[in-house]
Structure formats: C-alpha cells, structure tokens
Design an enzyme around this catalytic site. Structure first.
Site, PDB file in Angstrom:
ATOM      1  N   HIS A  15       0.791  -0.432  -0.377  1.00 23.59           N
ATOM      2  CA  HIS A  15       0.396  -0.268  -0.171  1.00 23.59           C
ATOM      3  C   HIS A  15       1.181   1.204  -0.539  1.00 23.59           C
ATOM      4  O   HIS A  15       1.424   1.644   0.720  1.00 23.59           O
ATOM      5  CB  HIS A  15      -1.162   0.254   1.812  1.00 23.59           C
ATOM      6  CG  HIS A  15      -1.954   1.161   1.072  1.00 23.59           C
ATOM      7  ND1 HIS A  15      -1.757   2.370   2.435  1.00 23.59           N
ATOM      8  CD2 HIS A  15      -2.815   1.398   0.826  1.00 23.59           C
ATOM      9  CE1 HIS A  15      -2.768   2.346   1.947  1.00 23.59           C
ATOM     10  NE2 HIS A  15      -3.494   2.729   0.909  1.00 23.59           N
TER      11      HIS A  15
ATOM     12  N   GLU B 287       0.911  -0.946  -4.767  1.00 29.39           N
ATOM     13  CA  GLU B 287       0.162   0.039  -4.619  1.00 29.39           C
ATOM     14  C   GLU B 287       0.335   1.217  -5.097  1.00 29.39           C
ATOM     15  O   GLU B 287       1.252   2.357  -4.485  1.00 29.39           O
ATOM     16  CB  GLU B 287      -0.640   0.011  -3.495  1.00 29.39           C
ATOM     17  CG  GLU B 287      -2.365  -0.066  -4.360  1.00 29.39           C
ATOM     18  CD  GLU B 287      -2.105   1.294  -3.257  1.00 29.39           C
ATOM     19  OE1 GLU B 287      -3.899   2.190  -3.522  1.00 29.39           O
ATOM     20  OE2 GLU B 287      -1.966   1.658  -2.426  1.00 29.39           O
TER      21      GLU B 287
ATOM     22  N   ASP C 174      -1.776   5.238  -5.760  1.00 25.13           N
ATOM     23  CA  ASP C 174      -2.994   6.361  -6.354  1.00 25.13           C
ATOM     24  C   ASP C 174      -2.548   7.061  -7.654  1.00 25.13           C
ATOM     25  O   ASP C 174      -1.883   7.824  -7.371  1.00 25.13           O
ATOM     26  CB  ASP C 174      -3.262   7.053  -4.992  1.00 25.13           C
ATOM     27  CG  ASP C 174      -3.292   6.383  -3.527  1.00 25.13           C
ATOM     28  OD1 ASP C 174      -4.607   5.431  -3.404  1.00 25.13           O
ATOM     29  OD2 ASP C 174      -2.222   5.923  -2.770  1.00 25.13           O
TER      30      ASP C 174
ATOM     31  N   HIS D 172      -1.165  10.164  -3.026  1.00 23.31           N
ATOM     32  CA  HIS D 172      -2.747   9.955  -2.126  1.00 23.31           C
ATOM     33  C   HIS D 172      -3.467  11.077  -2.253  1.00 23.31           C
ATOM     34  O   HIS D 172      -4.473  10.953  -2.779  1.00 23.31           O
ATOM     35  CB  HIS D 172      -1.827   9.355  -1.174  1.00 23.31           C
ATOM     36  CG  HIS D 172      -3.532   9.083  -0.595  1.00 23.31           C
ATOM     37  ND1 HIS D 172      -4.126   9.674   0.402  1.00 23.31           N
ATOM     38  CD2 HIS D 172      -4.127   7.752  -0.989  1.00 23.31           C
ATOM     39  CE1 HIS D 172      -5.290   9.309   0.941  1.00 23.31           C
ATOM     40  NE2 HIS D 172      -4.957   8.236   0.354  1.00 23.31           N
TER      41      HIS D 172
HETATM   42  O1  G3P Z   1      -6.282   1.719  -1.919  1.00 19.25           O
HETATM   43  C1  G3P Z   1      -7.381   0.970  -1.642  1.00 19.25           C
HETATM   44  C2  G3P Z   1      -6.423   1.805   0.029  1.00 19.25           C
HETATM   45  O2  G3P Z   1      -5.745   1.924  -0.519  1.00 19.25           O
HETATM   46  C3  G3P Z   1      -7.216   2.562  -0.683  1.00 19.25           C
HETATM   47  O3  G3P Z   1      -7.668   4.042   0.491  1.00 19.25           O
HETATM   48  O4  G3P Z   1      -6.887   5.684   1.246  1.00 19.25           O
HETATM   49  O5  G3P Z   1      -4.898   4.916   1.419  1.00 19.25           O
HETATM   50  O6  G3P Z   1      -6.047   5.148  -0.830  1.00 19.25           O
HETATM   51  P1  G3P Z   1      -6.363   4.840   0.259  1.00 19.25           P
HETATM   52 CA    CA Z   2      -5.288   4.162  -2.663  1.00 20.45          CA
END
Ligand code: G3P
Ligand code: CA
Length: 380
Positions: A53, A80, A82, A95
C-alpha cells in the site's frame, strides 16, 4: 494448490512444491479450500495477495522511490499507487489531492500551498521534497537520504516494478477521478505503450512473477463512474471496487456525521458505522460485478485502532456473500498479525498493507533480507 504457495515461476514452483508442502502444517489457520482461491486463479491474480500500500510505506515515505524499491525487494506481489494527473497531463503517484501533508509546499509555493495537485505542472511538483515530512512524523524510522525525495510519475513507478529480479504487478487506484476527466483513457495509453497490457516475460526462478500473470495490473477505485470508464477502456484488466460506508458509497445505518457523533476519534466513529442493510451491501456487490469488477476492496476495523482503522466491511457474511457472487476480497489497510489472522479467517484473499514484510511473514514466505539491509544496499 496449497493454501500458501508463493508466486514462483512455473518450473521452480513444480520443483519446490514438495518442499513447500512440508512446511504447510505450520501455516496459520485459514480455510484449506478458501472460496476466493479459485476465483483469484480465474482472474490470474496471486492468492493470497500481498499488496504494498503506497509501497512499503511504514518504513519509507509513501509512494517514493525507497518505498516502492523496498516493497519490490521484500517480495510484494503488487505495488499499490494512487493515480493523479499534473496540470500538464502527466500521470503521477500521489495519495492526497493537495500537497500539505507529504511535501514542503508551504516553503516552495506558499501562495499556492492549498491548491489541488491538478493545478501544478510536473516540473513544479518535482521541486518539492516528498520525504522530509516522514522523518519528522516518524523519527524512529527516519533516514537522512529520505530528505529531498521526489514525487514519482506513473512511468517511474513502472521502471521500479520492472527494474529488479522480483517482478511485482501494479495495483492502481484512480484517486479523486472527478478532478481528472479522461484519466482512465490516459492510464490505458501509458499501460499499453509500456507493454503492461500484454504478456510480460517471466521472472527468473524463485522470484516474484506477478507481472507475468494475467492479473499483472489490477485497477481499483471508490468511484462508480471511474469503474465504468476503466472497464470501457480496459475490459480485459481485472478491476476492484473499493468499499466504504458514507456519502457516495454504501448507505449507513445512521447518517450522524463525526462532528455530531460524540466520538472523540475517527477510528471509534468509523468502527460504529454499519451498512444500512444486508440488501444494501448486496446491491453494491451486484453493481460491482455487473460493471466489470472481479473483486472488492473493503475497509477494515483494526484491533488496535489507528488512523487507518475504518468501518468493518469484512464481516464473514459479507465475504461469503461476495465470494458467492464470484468476487474476491482484498481488504485495506492492514498491518498487524492480529488483524491478518482474524480477517483472513473471515475470508480475505490478501491485503493492502503498509508493512509488506509483516504480511509476508504471516503468509510464511518471509523476505530473504531484512528491511534495514535492503534500504542500506539501495542507498538509504
Ligand atoms: O486503495 C486501497 C486503499 O488504498 C484505499 O484507501 O485512501 O489509502 O487510498 P487509500
Ligand atoms: Ca489507494
């Protein structure tokens, strides 16, 4: 297929199966024939999946070079990120939709400190320090070389994914997509041009090989319109609908906002939020499936709370229902063994985690090198 088989290249996998099987008796207690396992296999997605993440973001500043390199070197299945877009049209990994929390925007562009990411050119964003905030926030994990780290473009993250012996996949979220009309088509262009929409070469034996699998890219979003557009642009790419309770997402049982709720912290407030009904939850799963999703990314309530502890959308009945509809379940964002264990028992098919090494340990495929030596050997 054993429950905890690592993602190895086929030949190595066959040779190693007997040895791996011998270790499985000590594996954490999960269903031996988990329903999500066959569904993940059908989508070409590793099971259970380790999704780094924002990279290995517990140990390095999120979505920066060391965070993604560390995740790759530890052995994450997916990096992962954003996805947002600069004012001059470049896709980047970031993010928040403003630059306050994770950069020194106040010093570099004080008059624009609260402006959205979308209003900055790539050249402007590259002037920012995206690492020093981490050293201040987490002095116990600070490193001198984190100061001055840059915001990365999507293509720079791809370079990292492609650049080591481990070949992780990419798990890409369209973030605030309403601010970036056409970002789904832009993403397709980059993925296609860089060869991520067709079969990629296999990794060497014994290395993470997810980029070679059909599920080498997973697309994720909280936004229904964006899911539709992602599916229109890339029907063959696995997609996950992220789940939340509240405005724009699943209808809550009680609509009292945090400020009027009497709860002192957000985690306690979120923990008390429930879906309005089973039918409402089921309608979201049905919608996700009908619009191209192969899975969901539900929020999780964490045993020890914290700022990533949200609503409990991983109750066993929810995961059973999701599996029964043919969708896998990748909960976010889980870092501790107590939660890996309970949420796995409830039916998770992998996790988004800030602590790749901890999840790999839980799945009994620990990293070969420790975090400190990996960071040092990569110049941090
Ligand atoms: O993308 C899964 C998770 O990352 C969603 O929450 O706010 O960390 O992007 P966030
Ligand atoms: Ca995310």
């Amino acid at each position: 297929m054993p429950a905890f088989a690592p993602r190895l290249t086929p030949l190595f996998g066959r040779l190693a199966l007997a040895a791996i099987a011998a270790t499985l008796t000590a594996a954490p207690t999960l269903a031996s024939e988990a329903p999500g396992q066959a569904l993940a296999a059908k989508a070409g997605i590793p099971w259970p999946a380790v999704i780094a993440h924002r990279g290995a973001s517990f140990d390095a500043p999120e979505e920066t070079l060391p965070a993604f390199i560390l995740a790759r070197e530890l052995g994450a299945d997916y990096l992962e990120l954003d996805l947002q877009r600069t004012q001059d049209g470049v896709l980047i990994a970031l993010h928040d939709d403003n630059l306050q929390r994770t950069t020194n925007i106040d010093e570099v562009f004080p008059a624009r400190a609260h402006d959205p990411v979308s209003s900055f050119s790539l050249a402007e964003l590259k002037q920012l320090d995206a690492g020093s905030w981490f050293n201040k926030a987490y002095p116990g994990r600070a490193r001198d070389r984190y100061a001055g780290l840059k915001i990365l473009t999507l293509e720079e993250v791809m370079d990292i994914a492609e650049g080591g012996a481990n070949k992780p996949g990419l798990y890409i979220e369209t973030k605030v997509p309403e601010q970036f009309p056409g970002i789904e088509a832009d993403l397709k262009e980059v993925l296609q041009r860089r060869g991520w929409l067709r079969e990629r070469p296999a990794a060497a034996p014994g290395q993470v090989n997810v980029a070679h699998m059909p599920g080498r890219v997973v697309l994720q979003t909280f936004d229904k319109s964006s899911l539709r557009l992602l599916h229109k642009e890339m029907p063959q790419v696995p997609k996950v609908l992220l789940l939340w309770v509240g405005e724009g997402s699943i209808k809550p049982k009680s609509a009292v906002p945090f400020k009027d709720s009497g709860f002192k912290d957000k985690a306690s407030y979120y923990a008390a939020q429930e879906v309005s009904s089973k039918a409402e939850f089921e309608a979201w799963i049905d919608w996700a499936k009908a619009n191209g999703a192969i899975g969901t990314g539900p929020s999780s309530r964490l045993a020890n709370g914290g700022d990533q502890s949200y609503m409990d959308l991983v109750k066993p009945w929810m995961n059973e229902l999701t599996h029964a509809k043919g969708l896998i379940v990748h909960p976010y964002t889980v870092d501790e063994a107590v939660d890996f264990k309970s949420i796995s028992a409830a039916g998770a098919d992998g996790f988004f985690t800030n602590r790749t090494a901890e999840l790999l340990k839980f799945y009994q495929r620990p990293a070969r090198q420790d975090i400190d030596s990996l960071l040092k050997s990569n110049g941090y």
